[in-house]
Scaffold this active site. Structure first.
Site, PDB file in Angstrom:
ATOM      1  N   THR A 164       0.548  -1.644   0.442  1.00  0.00           N
ATOM      2  CA  THR A 164      -0.004   0.452  -0.258  1.00  0.00           C
ATOM      3  C   THR A 164       0.866   0.902   0.081  1.00  0.00           C
ATOM      4  O   THR A 164       1.999   1.349   1.106  1.00  0.00           O
ATOM      5  CB  THR A 164      -1.190   0.065   0.863  1.00  0.00           C
ATOM      6  OG1 THR A 164      -1.133   1.046   0.899  1.00  0.00           O
ATOM      7  CG2 THR A 164      -0.626  -0.019   2.646  1.00  0.00           C
ATOM      8  N   ASP A 218       0.131   3.778   1.067  1.00  0.00           N
ATOM      9  CA  ASP A 218      -0.243   4.269   2.228  1.00  0.00           C
ATOM     10  C   ASP A 218       0.582   3.906   3.532  1.00  0.00           C
ATOM     11  O   ASP A 218       0.362   5.195   4.507  1.00  0.00           O
ATOM     12  CB  ASP A 218      -1.847   4.212   2.959  1.00  0.00           C
ATOM     13  CG  ASP A 218      -2.678   4.870   2.143  1.00  0.00           C
ATOM     14  OD1 ASP A 218      -2.278   6.057   1.323  1.00  0.00           O
ATOM     15  OD2 ASP A 218      -3.819   4.317   1.691  1.00  0.00           O
TER      16      ASP A 218
END
Lengths: 414, 414
Positions: free
Chosen positions: A142, A144
């Site tokens: 990810t 993120d």
């Protein structure tokens, strides 16, 4: 004769620069172990519709594996499908385990973020409850960087390298005129500011930038933001603000909501398609400070710009994919592969595993010690953490002046 | 002893990836001829305020020249200042020619686009009228590729390479989900669609993209755009539209105006800060077609992304700067250096000059033979023209995982 093992691999959630490198790692290691590799087209959602591809056929050679590792986005396709609680709805589980039996699947690998780990956790729990011998392994990715249990996640380093590179270039571009201006660069990150924080890696003796970083972890008032920008503009021409799309005011409201109204939610109940933070901030700062102000969204390019990938990131992504196979073939299940940091200088890591129940549905945000005292920047602790992750460049082979990639699975229908 | 020649060089208009390579060419060639090199800070506007830098001091070595050539944006700073007609207001001319005399300037070089060539044309005309021995030479640059008298302009190739690379990556990213969607990528270009057209260079056997290209030269109705998108969506999941920010409807109105209201004008009377085309188109197509639709602006990154520059472009930019010095030292004035194409396959060019009065304030747009019959794409003639310009990669030396650049002139005040 021993039956040839069969593994099934899928990708889920938002694409990244590194998710195909993990897929290449899974395929390469499985192949070296003599296993047959099947892929889910469009993740679990596609699998429920029996969308299966034979990866021994689609990615047959070492050369194709190399090209796959340098191909942006999710080669197999992706989904945002949430498996129901089996107590409420067992049907999808019955379909999936029926299919696993039909295909003779020994192990299932799912490369994804938080929500994908929820899928693996549910499948592993259901399998355990039904005494299934199938192993279920999660491989993290990810941009993120918000997964628990791992030092960082594949995909983050490449996105961070692109953000740092782009912010450095935008800073040079924004400062060419002899006038006061503000540039707000909007960076992905719903609840975790790791990627916005990576803008700090743009800073150098050549041009210190950005001047401010706004993170979801450190809510701000518009007054404070405008106040700091105004102060900075007393001694310099251009103020560059790197703002997470998820930055909030002190009441917890998203700044982008002030700019663009209602926010939609996805199947996991997450707010999606945040956008407008940079436009809103630029517009507010323009009117409050009376200077030129512009917003730039780095958009989906920050997760897709494989031409600017981090070698460290792609190498780790590949290794995690391979480690997933090794773990499954050792009999492990219900786990996610992790990166453990041994040291930052020199940068050294080792690969581990963690029980997936410990990581699913939890989110790791930027800790206070990495956030500047005024909440509008990062500390050296963040730089020490993040710098090694963007080291090393990957230069894709070019054909006709653009990077060569592995052909899409179904280029005529994409 | 012969007096050492002194040359003065400035940069003007929007920055590009290649404008500093031209500056490096000017400096390198002037230095090899034994001349002293001064720079205007912030173009003619800064010069009027006596903002002058000594480039022999700021860029002293061959290594610094190399770094300069790989530094994005305008190293000297830029302006958008329009010289008045000297019959109406002679004051700035008197200031400038007084300064040229004081500094002992033998030749003035201005690296820029259309508006910068207007400046050089006026200075050359004023100089000629007043029997000044000073030579005035224009060195072209613009990502818009809209200058007359030259096959193409430095800066265009690198911007086109970034656009093609980014569109290729965005196309892979946009097609990961198994659902119908439209992605509109907005590309710079007010009146000329050269840069939007370069999105076509993303296309490959791996993934043909974009599906439609909208150019200012080929006005469209929303019905036609939606109609073609709808037709394409019958056989494929994702439609990628590369749209120039300057795309107009058949009445000549900018589509972005429909999205964002009034349009501001700069000192040259040009509309500025166009933006909103992609948001407007995405929103319209979403409601008309009932599919997911997203807009992505490539923003100022498309002119600043030196990390993705074209080697062909940077080499030509350097050569044009050097050729400007050679022409001036041969006694030429009131000219712009040009690139003449000898052949496309193999790609061969030569450098020429043209009277600047023939190029100032005129605009070259994409000709009909390069635009597809339905006005929503380009022809092979465009591909043959543009492909060579993006060939060759430049990989900047990295420090700490980001490209190393020549330090900004005044990093603390930028």
């Amino acid at each position: 004769m021993e039956k040839k093992r069969t593994i099934l691999v899928g990708q889920s959630g938002g694409p990244t620069c590194a998710i195909n490198a993990s897929l290449a790692g899974v395929i390469a290691k499985a192949r070296s172990e003599g296993a047959h590799v099947l892929g889910m087209r469009y993740g679990i959602e596609g699998l429920l519709k029996r969308r299966i591809v034979d990866l021994d056929e689609k990615v047959p050679t070492a050369q194709a594996l190399k090209e796959l590792a340098l191909t942006p986005a999710s080669y197999l396709g992706s989904c945002r499908y949430k498996l129901p609680d089996p107590a409420a709805d067992e049907a999808p589980y019955q379909t999936l385990f029926g299919l696993f039996a039909e295909l003779g699947v020994d192990a299932v690998f799912y490369i994804g973020g938080n929500d994908s780990m929820d899928t693996i956790a549910k499948l592993a729990a259901y399998g355990a409850e039904h005494k299934s011998p199938i192993r279920f392994v999660g491989v993290p990715k990810t941009i993120d960087n918000d997964l628990m249990g791992t030092d960082h996640t594949p995909g983050y380093g490449s996105a961070a390298k692109f953000v740092a590179t782009a912010v450095g270039e935008l800073a040079r571009d924004a400062s060419v005129y002899d006038l006061k201006s503000v540039l707000v660069v909007e960076i992905m990150g719903r609840d975790a500011g790791w990627l916005a924080a990576s803008a700090a890696l743009a800073s150098s003796r050549e041009l210190p930038t950005p001047d401010m970083i706004l993170l979801p972890e450190a809510p701000q008032t518009l007054d404070a933001i405008a106040g700091k920008a105004s102060e900075l503009l007393e001694t310099r021409n251009t103020v560059l603000i790197a703002a997470s799309e998820g930055v909030r005011d002190v009441s917890g409201n998203l700044l982008c909501e002030a700019g663009s109204g209602a926010v939609a939610k996805d199947a996991f109940g997450h707010e999606v398609a945040l956008s407008g933070t940079c436009r809103y901030l630029a517009s507010e700062l323009k009117s409050r400070l009376g200077v030129k102000a512009r917003g730039v969204e780095l958009s989906t390019l920050q997760r897709a710009a494989t031409h600017c990938a981090s070698k460290t990131d792609l190498d780790e992504a590949f290794s995690l994919g391979a480690a997933g196979i090794a773990a499954a073939f050792e009999g492990k299940t219900g786990i996610m592969c992790t990166i453990e940091r041994v040291s930052s200088l020199p940068y050294r890591t080792k690969i581990g595993t963690i029980a997936i129940s410990e990581v699913a549905n939890a989110e790791r945000t930027v800790p206070p010690e990495m956030i500047a005292a005024d909440g509008m920047g990062v500390t050296d602790a963040f730089i020490r953490y993040a710098r090694p992750l963007i080291e090393g460049a990957v230069h894709p082979f070019e054909v006709d002046g653009v990077p060569h990639r592995l052909p899409a699975l179904d280029p005529g229908r994409c």
